[in-house]
Design an enzyme around this catalytic site. Structure first.
Site, PDB file in Angstrom:
ATOM      1  N   HIS A 191      12.159  59.697  66.610  1.00  0.00           N
ATOM      2  CA  HIS A 191      11.284  60.554  65.799  1.00  0.00           C
ATOM      3  C   HIS A 191      10.103  61.066  66.634  1.00  0.00           C
ATOM      4  O   HIS A 191       9.583  62.154  66.374  1.00  0.00           O
ATOM      5  CB  HIS A 191      10.758  59.782  64.588  1.00  0.00           C
ATOM      6  CG  HIS A 191      11.802  59.501  63.554  1.00  0.00           C
ATOM      7  ND1 HIS A 191      12.251  60.459  62.667  1.00  0.00           N
ATOM      8  CD2 HIS A 191      12.489  58.368  63.259  1.00  0.00           C
ATOM      9  CE1 HIS A 191      13.163  59.925  61.869  1.00  0.00           C
ATOM     10  NE2 HIS A 191      13.329  58.656  62.210  1.00  0.00           N
ATOM     11  N   ASP A 198      15.941  61.663  59.207  1.00  0.00           N
ATOM     12  CA  ASP A 198      16.353  60.674  58.219  1.00  0.00           C
ATOM     13  C   ASP A 198      16.869  61.406  56.983  1.00  0.00           C
ATOM     14  O   ASP A 198      16.206  62.313  56.460  1.00  0.00           O
ATOM     15  CB  ASP A 198      15.185  59.762  57.838  1.00  0.00           C
ATOM     16  CG  ASP A 198      14.807  58.803  58.955  1.00  0.00           C
ATOM     17  OD1 ASP A 198      15.647  58.555  59.836  1.00  0.00           O
ATOM     18  OD2 ASP A 198      13.660  58.312  58.947  1.00  0.00           O
ATOM     19  N   TYR A 226      22.857  48.499  59.388  1.00  0.00           N
ATOM     20  CA  TYR A 226      21.926  48.375  60.510  1.00  0.00           C
ATOM     21  C   TYR A 226      20.557  48.016  59.935  1.00  0.00           C
ATOM     22  O   TYR A 226      20.136  48.598  58.934  1.00  0.00           O
ATOM     23  CB  TYR A 226      21.840  49.685  61.296  1.00  0.00           C
ATOM     24  CG  TYR A 226      20.997  49.582  62.548  1.00  0.00           C
ATOM     25  CD1 TYR A 226      21.525  48.991  63.695  1.00  0.00           C
ATOM     26  CD2 TYR A 226      19.685  50.044  62.572  1.00  0.00           C
ATOM     27  CE1 TYR A 226      20.761  48.872  64.844  1.00  0.00           C
ATOM     28  CE2 TYR A 226      18.919  49.934  63.715  1.00  0.00           C
ATOM     29  CZ  TYR A 226      19.451  49.345  64.849  1.00  0.00           C
ATOM     30  OH  TYR A 226      18.692  49.216  65.994  1.00  0.00           O
ATOM     31  N   HIS A 229      17.984  50.176  57.524  1.00  0.00           N
ATOM     32  CA  HIS A 229      18.604  51.470  57.222  1.00  0.00           C
ATOM     33  C   HIS A 229      19.520  51.409  55.992  1.00  0.00           C
ATOM     34  O   HIS A 229      20.468  52.182  55.886  1.00  0.00           O
ATOM     35  CB  HIS A 229      19.377  51.981  58.444  1.00  0.00           C
ATOM     36  CG  HIS A 229      18.488  52.414  59.559  1.00  0.00           C
ATOM     37  ND1 HIS A 229      17.786  51.525  60.329  1.00  0.00           N
ATOM     38  CD2 HIS A 229      18.169  53.651  60.018  1.00  0.00           C
ATOM     39  CE1 HIS A 229      17.067  52.185  61.235  1.00  0.00           C
ATOM     40  NE2 HIS A 229      17.283  53.466  61.063  1.00  0.00           N
ATOM     41  N   ASP A 231      18.550  52.265  53.088  1.00  0.00           N
ATOM     42  CA  ASP A 231      18.124  53.303  52.141  1.00  0.00           C
ATOM     43  C   ASP A 231      18.119  54.703  52.743  1.00  0.00           C
ATOM     44  O   ASP A 231      17.558  55.636  52.165  1.00  0.00           O
ATOM     45  CB  ASP A 231      16.736  52.975  51.591  1.00  0.00           C
ATOM     46  CG  ASP A 231      15.669  52.903  52.678  1.00  0.00           C
ATOM     47  OD1 ASP A 231      16.017  52.942  53.884  1.00  0.00           O
ATOM     48  OD2 ASP A 231      14.474  52.797  52.320  1.00  0.00           O
ATOM     49  N   HIS A 232      18.732  54.878  53.909  1.00  0.00           N
ATOM     50  CA  HIS A 232      18.839  56.215  54.492  1.00  0.00           C
ATOM     51  C   HIS A 232      19.847  56.199  55.642  1.00  0.00           C
ATOM     52  O   HIS A 232      20.230  55.140  56.130  1.00  0.00           O
ATOM     53  CB  HIS A 232      17.481  56.726  54.995  1.00  0.00           C
ATOM     54  CG  HIS A 232      16.931  55.985  56.187  1.00  0.00           C
ATOM     55  ND1 HIS A 232      16.356  54.734  56.101  1.00  0.00           N
ATOM     56  CD2 HIS A 232      16.889  56.333  57.507  1.00  0.00           C
ATOM     57  CE1 HIS A 232      15.946  54.342  57.292  1.00  0.00           C
ATOM     58  NE2 HIS A 232      16.273  55.274  58.176  1.00  0.00           N
ATOM     59  N   HIS A 234      20.193  57.749  59.460  1.00  0.00           N
ATOM     60  CA  HIS A 234      19.357  58.286  60.539  1.00  0.00           C
ATOM     61  C   HIS A 234      20.280  58.909  61.583  1.00  0.00           C
ATOM     62  O   HIS A 234      21.240  58.285  62.041  1.00  0.00           O
ATOM     63  CB  HIS A 234      18.551  57.133  61.148  1.00  0.00           C
ATOM     64  CG  HIS A 234      17.920  57.420  62.468  1.00  0.00           C
ATOM     65  ND1 HIS A 234      16.597  57.785  62.601  1.00  0.00           N
ATOM     66  CD2 HIS A 234      18.426  57.366  63.736  1.00  0.00           C
ATOM     67  CE1 HIS A 234      16.318  57.939  63.887  1.00  0.00           C
ATOM     68  NE2 HIS A 234      17.409  57.699  64.595  1.00  0.00           N
TER      69      HIS A 234
END
Length: 250
Positions: A191, A198, A226, A229, A231-232, A234
């Site tokens: 990022h 994301d 992972y 992660h 909730d999203h 990447h």
């Protein structure tokens, strides 16, 4: 369809999915310089394997999402075999004559897909930078971070089309060091370079996004399974491949 302005040729400073119902159209021979114009960027010649230059690099940015499974297209301004394959996949995705040569039909489709700021029609700078207004404070100069985000958007545009043109939810992108620290991001997070995005579950689901991303030039894919992660999903660019979403079979 947006109205296209007839402008002189402009240069950028920073420099497979479902078929379309329209009949296939083969790209004809050499273009006449200035015969086609776009408010973002215009190509003045047909491009094929062996060509080089900034116009090739601009094409590579637009087809960066079509490198094939596990691939990453080099944005080096050299029209080699990888670029030809990416152009061919792009043409196939949109029902064009798939010969790997970028001519008027291919550029016309790209013009339809890009806004006047050169972002693809379904993504924009604002959703990839919710940290600050000027892309500063990361691990690369602001112009580089913004340029990296543009490439990510074109990859997402390809991914979106491959998934039936259903909207892809973007939860975040570029972070300055301060913004990254505020959310507890990793010290080496992509990022900070502007090339990480994301994604929310949307209609596709986290695993659907992670699995599809493997085909669209993302060398970093992290998702459910992972740490951090769940909730999203990447997606990002990095020098070597790192895919990890064990709950999705990756």
């Amino acid at each position: 369809m947006r109205l296209r302005l007839v402008l002189p040729l402009l240069a950028l400073v920073a420099g497979l999915g479902s078929a379309v119902a329209a009949p296939a159209a083969a790209d004809p021979g050499p273009m006449t310089a200035g015969s086609t114009a776009d408010a973002c960027y215009s190509w003045g010649r047909t491009l094929s394997q062996g060509a080089s230059g900034d116009d090739v690099r601009q094409l590579q940015i637009r087809v960066a999402g079509y490198p094939g499974y596990g691939g990453v297209l080099a944005l080096d301004g050299q029209f080699g075999a990888g670029t030809k394959a990416a152009v061919t996949r792009f043409q196939q995705a949109y029902g064009l004559g798939a010969d790997g040569i970028a001519g008027p039909a291919t550029f016309a489709k790209i013009y339809q897909l890009q806004d006047d700021d050169c972002t693809p029609v379904n993504f924009g700078y604002a959703e990839l930078n919710r940290c600050n207004a000027d892309w500063s404070g990361g691990n690369v100069p602001a112009a580089t971070a913004k340029a990296n985000a543009l490439v990510s958007m074109w990859k997402l545009q390809a991914m979106r089309h491959a998934m039936g043109d259903r909207p892809i939810v973007v939860n975040g992108g570029f972070r300055s060091i301060a913004c990254n620290n505020a959310v507890g991001g990793a010290a080496a997070s992509r990022h900070l370079y502007g090339d990480a995005v994301d994604l929310g579950a949307g209609a596709q689901g986290f695993c659907g996004l992670a699995l599809q991303a493997r085909n669209h030039g993302f060398s970093e894919i992290l998702g459910p399974g992972y740490p951090g992660h769940s909730d999203h999903t990447h997606v990002a660019h990095r020098s070597s491949r790192f895919w990890s979403a064990s709950s999705c079979g990756i």
